[in-house]
Write a protein that holds these residues in place. Structure first.
Motif, mmCIF file in Angstrom:
data_model
loop_
_atom_site.group_PDB
_atom_site.id
_atom_site.type_symbol
_atom_site.label_atom_id
_atom_site.label_comp_id
_atom_site.label_asym_id
_atom_site.label_seq_id
_atom_site.Cartn_x
_atom_site.Cartn_y
_atom_site.Cartn_z
ATOM 1 N N TRP A 94 1.239 -1.247 0.315
ATOM 2 C CA TRP A 94 0.165 -0.522 -0.324
ATOM 3 C C TRP A 94 1.075 1.120 -0.395
ATOM 4 O O TRP A 94 0.382 2.475 -0.461
ATOM 5 C CB TRP A 94 -1.496 -0.093 0.955
ATOM 6 C CG TRP A 94 -2.118 1.039 1.870
ATOM 7 C CD1 TRP A 94 -1.474 2.356 2.122
ATOM 8 C CD2 TRP A 94 -3.108 1.955 0.522
ATOM 9 N NE1 TRP A 94 -2.555 3.292 2.128
ATOM 10 C CE2 TRP A 94 -3.599 2.686 1.077
ATOM 11 C CE3 TRP A 94 -3.994 1.220 -0.799
ATOM 12 C CZ2 TRP A 94 -4.695 3.288 -0.153
ATOM 13 C CZ3 TRP A 94 -4.640 1.918 -1.323
ATOM 14 C CH2 TRP A 94 -5.032 2.839 -0.677
ATOM 15 N N ILE A 98 1.031 3.867 -2.624
ATOM 16 C CA ILE A 98 0.465 5.635 -2.413
ATOM 17 C C ILE A 98 2.303 6.982 -2.444
ATOM 18 O O ILE A 98 1.376 7.584 -3.246
ATOM 19 C CB ILE A 98 0.243 5.624 -0.937
ATOM 20 C CG1 ILE A 98 -0.985 4.865 -0.981
ATOM 21 C CG2 ILE A 98 -0.074 7.502 -1.221
ATOM 22 C CD1 ILE A 98 -2.170 5.223 -1.384
ATOM 23 N N ALA A 182 -6.125 11.521 -1.362
ATOM 24 C CA ALA A 182 -6.163 10.448 -0.217
ATOM 25 C C ALA A 182 -7.720 9.868 -0.231
ATOM 26 O O ALA A 182 -8.306 8.961 0.270
ATOM 27 C CB ALA A 182 -5.708 11.253 1.137
ATOM 28 N N LEU A 185 -8.362 7.676 -3.185
ATOM 29 C CA LEU A 185 -7.799 6.948 -2.864
ATOM 30 C C LEU A 185 -7.747 5.742 -1.419
ATOM 31 O O LEU A 185 -8.118 3.950 -1.911
ATOM 32 C CB LEU A 185 -6.269 6.301 -2.275
ATOM 33 C CG LEU A 185 -5.493 7.150 -4.372
ATOM 34 C CD1 LEU A 185 -4.379 7.644 -3.308
ATOM 35 C CD2 LEU A 185 -6.020 6.488 -4.913
#
Length: 192
Positions: A94, A98, A182, A185
């Motif tokens: 993750w 990101i 954010a 996502l």
């Protein structure tokens, strides 16, 4: 650029061999990326040369047309995305995805200016860049899907369209852009 040539090979063929000329080439790419991000496709070539610490003649020796400069900046940004992906390989899936998408947002800002200038024209350089970008990001997405961090019903095209859409919108500041990214996502996380 023939389809068989990679982004790295394209840039290597453009980059001068002499050390001082190669430094000027690299400085021009950096200056152009910054200028395009700040001022869009209409950024002044004289300003780009000044930022790079070279004369306008040096800019034109390296990039005979504005299009040559656009393509080289675009290819350089995509090559950097590939390097970032390689550097993230050992991180948790993750976090790696990101971090790569954060760099992708920076790339998308430069890409927007270049695409506006070329009015949607496709070239072999852009097609090779698109493939290179997918090659860099897809393993990160697949790792995040295998680890259960990202929903399985999406692919790299879906993800890049989502992030590109956010990157193309005007925000009050970078903090607001990061907040909206954010939130978006969070939507790619699997739901129980």
């Amino acid at each position: 650029m023939p389809e068989q040539v990679s982004v790295g090979e394209y840039l290597a063929a453009q980059r001068p061999r002499r050390a001082d000329a190669a430094r000027n080439f690299d400085a021009l790419l950096t200056a152009a990326r910054e200028a395009f991000a700040e001022h869009g496709a209409e950024a002044s070539l004289e300003d780009i040369a000044r930022r790079a610490g070279v004369g306008i003649g040096t800019l034109y020796r390296n990039f005979p047309t504005r299009r040559h400069l656009f393509e080289a900046v675009y290819a350089n940004e995509v090559q950097d995305l590939g390097r970032v992906a390689e550097g993230l390989a050992g991180r948790p899936s993750w976090d790696a995805l990101i971090a790569w998408l954060d760099r992708f947002v920076d790339y998308a800002m430069t890409k927007r200016a270049i695409r506006e200038a070329l009015q949607g024209e496709e070239s072999d350089v852009f097609l090779a860049c698109r493939q290179s970008m997918f090659d860099a990001g897809t393993p990160l997405l697949l790792n995040a899907q295998r680890s259960g961090d990202v929903r399985a019903d999406m692919d790299m095209d879906d993800l890049l369209r989502l992030v590109s859409g956010i990157a193309s919108v005007a925000f009050a500041d970078d903090a607001q852009r990061a907040k909206v990214l954010a939130i978006a996502l969070d939507g790619i996380r699997p739901r129980p």
